[in-house]
Enzyme design. Structure first.
Site, PDB file in Angstrom:
ATOM      1  N   ASN A 121      -3.714  -8.959   6.866  1.00 51.20           N
ATOM      2  CA  ASN A 121      -2.961  -9.037   8.105  1.00 51.20           C
ATOM      3  C   ASN A 121      -3.753  -9.704   9.220  1.00 51.20           C
ATOM      4  O   ASN A 121      -3.211 -10.522   9.982  1.00 51.20           O
ATOM      5  CB  ASN A 121      -2.517  -7.632   8.523  1.00 51.20           C
ATOM      6  CG  ASN A 121      -1.224  -7.226   7.862  1.00 51.20           C
ATOM      7  OD1 ASN A 121      -0.151  -7.486   8.365  1.00 51.20           O
ATOM      8  ND2 ASN A 121      -1.325  -6.596   6.690  1.00 51.20           N
ATOM      9  N   CYS A 166       0.818  -1.213   0.000  1.00 54.61           N
ATOM     10  CA  CYS A 166       0.000   0.000   0.000  1.00 54.61           C
ATOM     11  C   CYS A 166       0.854   1.266   0.000  1.00 54.61           C
ATOM     12  O   CYS A 166       0.372   2.339  -0.374  1.00 54.61           O
ATOM     13  CB  CYS A 166      -0.914   0.018   1.215  1.00 54.61           C
ATOM     14  SG  CYS A 166      -2.054  -1.377   1.298  1.00 54.61           S
TER      15      CYS A 166
END
Length: 489
Positions: free
Chosen positions: A342, A68
């Site tokens: 995650n 990201c």
């Protein structure tokens, strides 16, 4: 290749168990913001090397990093590639995780509990047995199937290698003054106007490029409703980013040297010294499909709440290669976001390490920005609510990030969807300046708790003039939505 030899130590009956985790995250395109989860570290925290052997296969050079953050590295906000790396391969190996980089898994044999891998440097292949298998193969980028899409000068931003290749290309273009001098020699076309597309448009603008964004949809940010996307479009135009909607790419044109010189649609050609793809991703589940593992409507692996692949007691999967439960619609969806990856990695690591954890689902919360414009969404759009048969009302309010009289108060627009009759919150979208995006977290919590918009109006949120009006913009929208639900009957 002949039949494998006897099982290696630690496999089925040995003194310790073996987890095998293929990642195979492919580059070459762009558009996703998620990745492959990191279950091995969590499993290692729970089990010592004497109790559990961990073998992880990684197709690329890097193991744990923030995909990201790549647009912000390209744009200069992040100073170096290494700042995006959370844990190097050497750090993994120091924790007794057998990480094999530049190694691609080419076959999964579920029945015989083994995977076949190829060393991409030497070309050698081998089988590795497992007691437990974790599939974290991520997503593959969608590249428009048009002539010239693989020409030099066309770049994706899927991984760190992609980011470095793009930065190197931009530096060469800037140093040579391609196409002219100054900004005249810096012409960039971004294909796609989703999260990666708008973030890359900002990065290129920050580097002094003239930026054109070609967008197939009605408005940029198709994860918003079109009326909110129009606000993004107007703001991008105001920043100097040319955004062309309903523009499907038909061809990438090249010059005499074979490098990209323009991008064509049905209506026009757009000159380009560099092209960046932000056209989305789809689950990378080719190995899983060939192995006969269950896939959903979007092509992602199907798992239970413990992230165990359905029907397979010793196979787990997480990240961009899976579909997850949408807690608002009740349906399975594919959402490529690092936040989910995650969390799922932690869940998988706990479960394969002998503990227990679950991932109950998501509500589709995401934020982004282009320069000083902040964009946020959670829950369902109007189109998605209709697709699942929900009847709803919508409201849109204009407010500010701070008390109107306080210096620096910035405008924001909040749109809210609520179910008719029940008043259950269905979705929220926010477009505004400083202080707008993270307000969506209030709505995300409300969605997860299945709150009504009327219940939201009583939330005890923090207030002081430098931070918010006395009625926070999200609560103003909830109050207006409450009135709309009552009026609708």
């Amino acid at each position: 290749m002949g039949p494998p030899g006897p099982p290696s130590p630690g496999r089925r009956g040995g003194p310790r168990g073996r987890i095998v985790a293929p990642r195979n995250n492919r580059g070459g395109g762009g558009g996703g913001r998620g990745g492959a989860p990191p279950p091995p570290p969590q499993a290692r925290r729970l089990k010592s090397p004497g109790e559990l052997e961990i073998v992880a296969f990684e197709r690329g050079h890097f193991s744990s990093y923030s995909a990201c953050g790549i647009p912000y590295w390209v744009g200069g906000d992040v100073g170096s590639r290494d700042e995006l790396i959370a844990r190097s391969p050497e750090e993994h190996r120091a924790r007794d995780i057998g990480l094999r980089t530049r190694t691609e898994v080419t076959e999964i044999d579920v029945d015989r509990q083994r995977v076949r891998s190829r060393d991409l440097e030497s070309g050698t292949e081998e089988w590795t047995g497992f007691d437990k298998l974790v599939i974290a193969t991520g997503a593959r980028p969608l590249r428009p199937p048009v002539p010239g899409i693989d020409a030099p000068g066309v770049h994706g931003v899927q991984n760190l290698d992609d980011g470095q290749a793009l930065i190197d290309a931009l530096s060469r273009t800037e140093d040579s003054g391609a196409g002219g001098s100054g900004a005249e020699g810096r012409r960039a076309v971004v294909v796609g106007a989703g999260y990666i597309g708008v973030e890359m448009a900002e990065a290129l603008l920050n580097r002094g490029y003239e930026v054109t964004v070609l967008n197939r949809s009605e408005q940029p940010m198709a994860t918003l409703d079109p009326d909110m996307g129009r606000l993004v479009h107007a703001a991008m135009d105001g920043l100097g980013i040319r955004t062309v909607n309903s523009a499907a790419v038909t061809k990438v044109l090249t010059g005499p040297d074979g490098r990209v010189r323009a991008v064509a649609t049905d209506d026009e050609e757009y000159p380009a010294d560099v092209v960046v793809l932000g056209t989305g991703v789809e689950p990378e589940t080719s190995l899983a499909r060939e192995a006969g593992l269950p896939l959903g409507a979007y092509g992602g692996l199907l798992t239970d709440l413990a992230m165990r692949v359905r029907g397979h007691g010793n196979v787990w999967a997480g990240g961009d290669c899976v579909e997850v439960l949408d807690l608002v619609s009740g349906r399975m969806r594919h959402v490529a976001l690092g936040t989910h990856a995650n969390k799922q990695g932690q869940v998988i690591g706990s479960n394969v390490g002998g503990d227990y954890a679950t991932f109950p689902g998501m509500v589709g919360t995401a934020v982004s920005k282009v320069c000083d414009l902040e964009i946020a969404r959670t829950g369902l759009r109007e189109k998605e609510a209709r697709e699942v048969g929900l009847r709803f009302v919508t409201v849109t309010v204009e407010s500010t990030s701070r008390a109107g009289y306080y210096p620096g108060a910035a405008p924001m627009t909040v749109k809210m969807l609520a179910e008719r009759r029940t008043g259950r919150l269905l979705g929220t979208q926010i477009v505004g300046r400083e202080g707008a995006a993270k307000r969506v977290d209030v709505a995300a919590v409300a969605l997860t708790a299945k709150m009504t918009v009327e219940q939201m109006t009583a939330l005890d949120l923090g207030y002081a003039p430098p931070f918010s009006p006395v009625w926070d913009p999200v609560l103003v929208a909830a109050r207006k939505a409450t009135a709309a639900v009552r009026a609708a009957g």
